[in-house]
Motif scaffolding. Structure first.
Motif, PDB file in Angstrom:
ATOM      1  N   VAL A 195       0.798  -1.151   0.055  1.00  0.00           N
ATOM      2  CA  VAL A 195      -0.019  -0.089  -0.110  1.00  0.00           C
ATOM      3  C   VAL A 195       1.194   1.311   0.175  1.00  0.00           C
ATOM      4  CG1 VAL A 195      -1.792   1.354   1.264  1.00  0.00           C
ATOM      5  CG2 VAL A 195      -1.910  -1.389   1.329  1.00  0.00           C
ATOM      6  N   VAL A 196       0.786   2.117  -1.050  1.00  0.00           N
ATOM      7  CA  VAL A 196       1.547   3.342  -1.246  1.00  0.00           C
ATOM      8  C   VAL A 196       0.891   4.490  -1.576  1.00  0.00           C
ATOM      9  CG1 VAL A 196       3.761   1.647  -1.934  1.00  0.00           C
ATOM     10  CG2 VAL A 196       1.863   2.717  -3.789  1.00  0.00           C
ATOM     11  N   ARG A 197       1.447   5.575  -1.353  1.00  0.00           N
ATOM     12  CA  ARG A 197       0.835   6.843  -1.733  1.00  0.00           C
ATOM     13  C   ARG A 197       1.035   7.164  -3.390  1.00  0.00           C
ATOM     14  NH1 ARG A 197       2.005  11.198   2.774  1.00  0.00           N
ATOM     15  NH2 ARG A 197       4.034  10.482   2.476  1.00  0.00           N
TER      16      ARG A 197
ATOM     17  N   LEU B 270       0.531  -3.412  -6.388  1.00  0.00           N
ATOM     18  CA  LEU B 270       0.735  -2.183  -5.579  1.00  0.00           C
ATOM     19  C   LEU B 270      -0.804  -1.513  -5.426  1.00  0.00           C
ATOM     20  CD1 LEU B 270       3.361  -0.028  -7.520  1.00  0.00           C
ATOM     21  CD2 LEU B 270       3.660  -1.450  -5.529  1.00  0.00           C
ATOM     22  N   ARG B 271      -1.156  -1.182  -4.292  1.00  0.00           N
ATOM     23  CA  ARG B 271      -2.505  -0.704  -3.926  1.00  0.00           C
ATOM     24  C   ARG B 271      -2.392   0.582  -3.593  1.00  0.00           C
ATOM     25  NH1 ARG B 271      -5.128  -5.739  -0.411  1.00  0.00           N
ATOM     26  NH2 ARG B 271      -4.696  -7.413  -2.133  1.00  0.00           N
ATOM     27  N   VAL B 272      -2.864   1.511  -4.340  1.00  0.00           N
ATOM     28  CA  VAL B 272      -2.473   3.039  -3.976  1.00  0.00           C
ATOM     29  C   VAL B 272      -3.592   3.789  -3.046  1.00  0.00           C
ATOM     30  CG1 VAL B 272      -2.334   5.384  -5.057  1.00  0.00           C
ATOM     31  CG2 VAL B 272      -1.480   3.229  -6.257  1.00  0.00           C
ATOM     32  N   ALA B 273      -3.064   4.004  -1.998  1.00  0.00           N
ATOM     33  CA  ALA B 273      -3.755   4.657  -0.993  1.00  0.00           C
ATOM     34  C   ALA B 273      -3.112   5.729  -0.167  1.00  0.00           C
ATOM     35  CB  ALA B 273      -4.608   3.530   0.105  1.00  0.00           C
ATOM     36  N   ASP B 274      -3.956   6.646   0.633  1.00  0.00           N
ATOM     37  CA  ASP B 274      -3.263   7.592   1.639  1.00  0.00           C
ATOM     38  C   ASP B 274      -3.796   7.563   3.135  1.00  0.00           C
ATOM     39  OD1 ASP B 274      -2.284   9.854   2.874  1.00  0.00           O
ATOM     40  OD2 ASP B 274      -2.148  10.794   1.034  1.00  0.00           O
TER      41      ASP B 274
END
Length: 285
Positions: free
Chosen positions: A32-34, A49-53
């Motif tokens: 989980v990455v920005r 990759l899972r994009v989240a903030d």
């Protein structure tokens, strides 16, 4: 089901991914990455990759899936972390994850230092969600010292306000190995581990080791907390964070970071990395 690491492009997160890749297929790992661009190297190794903030709860909706085993690496924005961590815990609960591991602080609810407040609040929140949890209560990272040797070498002194207190630090790689062991292992649900190095050392001993490794005279200068804050602020550290660093040294003086109960070495199946080894690697460059 995936083994999911949040904050995966940070120092600790990358080491956890490295460790997981030695244990499970890359296709079973999710980061989980920005910023996906900053994680291109992970994707190239086969990691999803899972994009989240943390600060944008709406982005966390698709970060976790039912049955995932998740490592929540604590955020770096002091003062905002409880809200951020709560958003992650809520998303994990909604997704139906099998485990939520969290990197807290040594001592957990008994930790009596400013830096612990947000960690304690986060643990309480996670408990309230009912999600199966593991609390990885990390002690001090040796890299906090080894990555800040420039002023030590410039002035010939380790400066602190910890008195004769001792700290049982360990290398980031040790803590990363423990996190990977918990994610991929069994029997860690609803458990808290107090993680620290095998040996507690004093700042005077740290200074002596640096001196031996560099062939220079390095001493330990114990100063009042007010003086240390002035030094830190003069070096460009914000006053609020300088207060936290001074408070940590006082906690070391009181023995709060000297615990050597062996949880970390038992989880990783080997001794923790000695202080000398981490300092030597940093000095060698």
């Amino acid at each position: 089901m995936s083994f999911v690491v949040t904050g995966a492009t940070g120092h600790l997160g990358r080491l956890v991914i490295d460790e997981l890749l030695t244990r499970v297929p890359a296709g079973d790992i999710a980061a989980v990455v920005r910023d996906a661009d900053k994680a291109a190297d992970l994707a190239a190794r086969g990691v999803e990759l899972r994009v989240a903030d943390y600060s944008r709860p709406e982005t966390l909706k698709d970060a976790f899936h039912a049955g995932d085993r998740v490592l929540l690496i604590s955020g770096s924005e002091v003062g905002k972390r409880v809200q951020q961590h709560a958003a992650v815990a809520d998303a994990a609960k909604e997704a139906g994850v099998a485990l939520l591991a969290y990197t807290g602080i040594l001592g957990g609810p008994d930790a009596d230092l400013l830096l612990a407040d947000e960690h304690k609040a986060t643990e309480t929140y996670i408990l309230g969600t009912g999600v199966p949890y593991t609390f990885l209560r990390n002690g001090w990272y040796t890299e906090v010292f080894s990555e800040n040797l420039a002023p030590v070498l410039e002035h010939g002194a380790v400066v602190g306000n910890a008195g004769d207190g001792r700290v049982a630090s360990a290398a980031r790689a040790d803590y990363a190995a423990a996190a990977a062991a918990v994610l991929t292992g069994e029997g860690h649900e609803n458990t808290a581990y107090e993680l620290s190095g095998d040996v507690a050392w004093s700042f005077a001993e740290c200074a002596a080791i640096i001196g031996e490794l560099t062939g220079r005279e390095i001493v330990y200068k114990n100063v009042p907390g007010e003086t240390r804050k002035e030094i830190l602020v003069g070096a460009g550290i914000p006053a609020d964070f300088a207060d936290i660093l001074v408070d940590v040294d006082y906690a070391i003086e009181r023995g709060l970071l000297a615990r050597t109960n062996g949880d970390l070495s038992r989880l990783i199946g080997r001794p923790t990395t000695p202080l000398r080894d981490t300092l030597a690697a940093a000095i060698k460059g």
